[in-house]
Design a protein around this motif. Structure first.
Motif, PDB file in Angstrom:
ATOM      1  N   LYS A   5       0.832  -1.211   0.000  1.00  0.00           N
ATOM      2  CA  LYS A   5       0.000   0.000   0.000  1.00  0.00           C
ATOM      3  C   LYS A   5       0.861   1.253   0.000  1.00  0.00           C
ATOM      4  O   LYS A   5       0.557   2.235  -0.694  1.00  0.00           O
ATOM      5  N   GLU A   6       1.935   1.218   0.776  1.00  0.00           N
ATOM      6  CA  GLU A   6       2.827   2.376   0.836  1.00  0.00           C
ATOM      7  C   GLU A   6       3.483   2.645  -0.513  1.00  0.00           C
ATOM      8  O   GLU A   6       3.737   3.805  -0.871  1.00  0.00           O
ATOM      9  N   LYS A   7       3.734   1.582  -1.262  1.00  0.00           N
ATOM     10  CA  LYS A   7       4.316   1.731  -2.603  1.00  0.00           C
ATOM     11  C   LYS A   7       3.260   2.039  -3.658  1.00  0.00           C
ATOM     12  O   LYS A   7       3.577   2.203  -4.826  1.00  0.00           O
ATOM     13  N   GLN A   8       1.990   2.128  -3.229  1.00  0.00           N
ATOM     14  CA  GLN A   8       0.856   2.440  -4.099  1.00  0.00           C
ATOM     15  C   GLN A   8       0.728   1.423  -5.239  1.00  0.00           C
ATOM     16  O   GLN A   8       0.416   1.776  -6.378  1.00  0.00           O
ATOM     17  N   VAL A   9       0.962   0.161  -4.916  1.00  0.00           N
ATOM     18  CA  VAL A   9       0.787  -0.904  -5.905  1.00  0.00           C
ATOM     19  C   VAL A   9      -0.696  -1.209  -6.037  1.00  0.00           C
ATOM     20  O   VAL A   9      -1.384  -1.452  -5.040  1.00  0.00           O
ATOM     21  N   ILE A  10      -1.198  -1.163  -7.246  1.00  0.00           N
ATOM     22  CA  ILE A  10      -2.597  -1.452  -7.529  1.00  0.00           C
ATOM     23  C   ILE A  10      -2.654  -2.747  -8.318  1.00  0.00           C
ATOM     24  O   ILE A  10      -2.001  -2.878  -9.362  1.00  0.00           O
TER      25      ILE A  10
END
Length: 350
Positions: free
Chosen positions: A335-340
Motif C-alpha cells: 500500500k505504501e508503494k501504491q501498488v494497484i
C-alpha cells in the motif's frame, strides 16, 4: 541508446501515473459508498455527475481489469457518452467479449464507430479488420484512417506509431511490415520487442520465446511491461528453472499483477508440486490471499475467487495473531508503494 532508454523510462512513469490516478478514483468511490454495490446487480444506479470523462474512464478501466465488469460498465458508458474515445472503445469491446460466439452486437458497433470517429485507432483497426457488416468502401475508409492516424501519431509516440504500421502492413506487405516492426523495436516499444522475441504460441495462445532474445524480453519486463513479465515466468517454467520463474512472479507483484497474487499464494501455501522447493510461508500466503480477495471481483474467474476465499479461511485458522500482524505489515508495504493489483489484457492500454 540514451534516447531510447529515456523513452522507456518515460513510458514506465506514464504507466505508473495512470495506475495511481485510477487508485485515487477508486478511493473516492469507496468513500462515497458506491463500491459497496453488489457486482451482479446489473440495474444498480450510479451517480456519476461529479466525475469527469477521464475520471470515469480510469475507474471503469481499473474495475474491468479487476474482474468487476458489471460495476465497470456504467463508468465506461458514462465516460464514452461524454466524449472519451478510449472509453467508447473499451465499452464496445467489453460488449464484444461478453458475446464471443456472435457477430459484433449492434450496441458494440455503435460505440466502435463513435470511438473511431473520434480518432481512437484501436477502434478504427477493429472496424476495418472485422466490420463485415460494412460495404467494402466503408471498410477501406477505416483502413485508410488507421494508416493516416498512425502516421500522425509518429510525432508524439513513434514507437507505437511504427507498431501500428507493422500491424497495418502485416497482411498487405511483408517487407514493410518487417521494416516497421524493427523500427518500433528501435524505440524500445515493449509490444514490438516482445513480438520480435516470440518463436511460437502454445495451445492457450501464450507466447513461447526464442532463447536468443530472452535478455531483450527481460529488459522490458524490468520496465514493468506485464506481458513480458508473464512471458519470462512461462519461459523459465518451461526450462524447469522454477527458482528463476519464482523471482519473476515476485517481480510481477511489484507492478500489480493480480494473477501472480493467486499463484504465489498457492506456492507459499505448499500447494504447487513444481515449486515444492519453496519453503511454506503462511505469512506471505495469507498476505497475498488477502490482497487478491480485496482487489478482485467475481464477474470473471469466479471459481478462482472462491478458491482464494477457501484457502484464506483455512490458512487463517492456522495462524497466530503475531503471524497475522506480520502479514498485515507486508500488505501495508504494498500500500505504501501504491501498488494497484489488476489483470493486464490486450485492452488495458486502449
Amino acid at each position: 541508446m540514451a534516447a531510447v532508454l529515456t523513452l522507456a523510462k518515460k513510458q514506465s512513469q506514464r504507466n505508473k501515473s495512470q495506475l495511481i490516478s485510477g487508485l485515487s478514483v477508486i478511493i473516492l468511490l469507496a468513500v462515497s459508498g458506491q463500491c459497496a454495490a453488489a457486482e451482479n446487480e446489473q440495474d444498480t444506479k450510479y451517480d456519476l455527475s461529479s466525475y469527469t470523462a477521464e475520471q470515469a474512464y480510469d475507474a471503469g478501466r481499473l474495475m474491468r481489469a479487476q474482474f468487476k465488469d458489471s460495476m465497470a460498465r456504467p463508468y465506461l458508458k458514462y465516460s464514452a457518452d461524454k466524449g472519451n474515445a478510449n472509453s467508447a472503445y473499451l465499452y464496445a469491446m467489453d460488449i464484444v467479449s461478453s458475446n464471443p460466439n456472435a457477430e459484433t452486437p449492434e450496441l458494440a458497433r455503435e460505440y466502435l464507430i463513435k470511438a473511431a470517429n473520434e480518432g481512437q485507432l484501436d477502434a478504427t483497426y477493429y472496424l476495418y479488420k472485422n466490420g463485415t457488416w460494412f460495404r467494402n468502401a466503408t471498410r477501406l475508409k477505416y483502413r485508410n484512417s488507421y494508416h493516416d492516424g498512425s502516421i500522425e501519431l509518429a510525432e508524439s509516440d513513434p514507437g507505437k506509431a511504427s507498431f501500428n504500421l507493422y500491424r497495418y502492413y502485416s497482411d498487405l506487405n511483408n517487407k514493410k511490415s518487417s521494416y516497421y516492426l524493427k523500427k518500433s523495436q528501435q524505440y524500445l516499444y515493449a509490444p514490438a520487442v516482445l513480438q520480435s522475441s516470440i518463436a511460437s504460441f502454445d495451445e492457450q495462445s501464450n507466447p513461447k520465446l526464442n532463447s536468443k532474445f530472452i535478455r531483450d524480453v527481460e529488459f522490458i519486463a524490468n520496465k514493468g511491461y506485464m506481458p513480458a513479465l508473464r512471458a519470462c515466468v512461462d519461459y523459465y517454467e518451461e526450462k524447469n528453472k522454477f527458482d528463476q520463474a519464482l523471482e519473476w512472479k515476485e517481480e510481477a507483484l511489484n507492478y500489480g499483477d493480480l494473477m501472480s497474487l493467486a499463484s504465489l499464494a498457492k506456492i507459499y501455501a505448499g500447494m504447487v508440486p513444481s515449486y515444492s522447493f519453496v519453503k511454506t510461508d503462511l505469512i506471505k500466503s495469507y498476505a497475498y490471499l488477502s490482497m487478491y480477495i480485496d482487489s478482485a471481483g467475481k464477474n470473471r474467474f469466479s471459481h478462482l475467487y472462491s478458491m482464494m476465499e477457501n484457502l484464506y479461511s483455512d490458512i487463517s485458522e492456522k495462524m497466530t495473531k503475531e503471524q497475522k500482524d506480520k502479514a498485515n505489515a507486508l500488505i501495508n508495504k504494498f500500500k505504501e508503494k501504491q501498488v494497484i493489483f489488476y489483470n493486464y489484457d490486450l485492452l488495458w492500454n486502449s
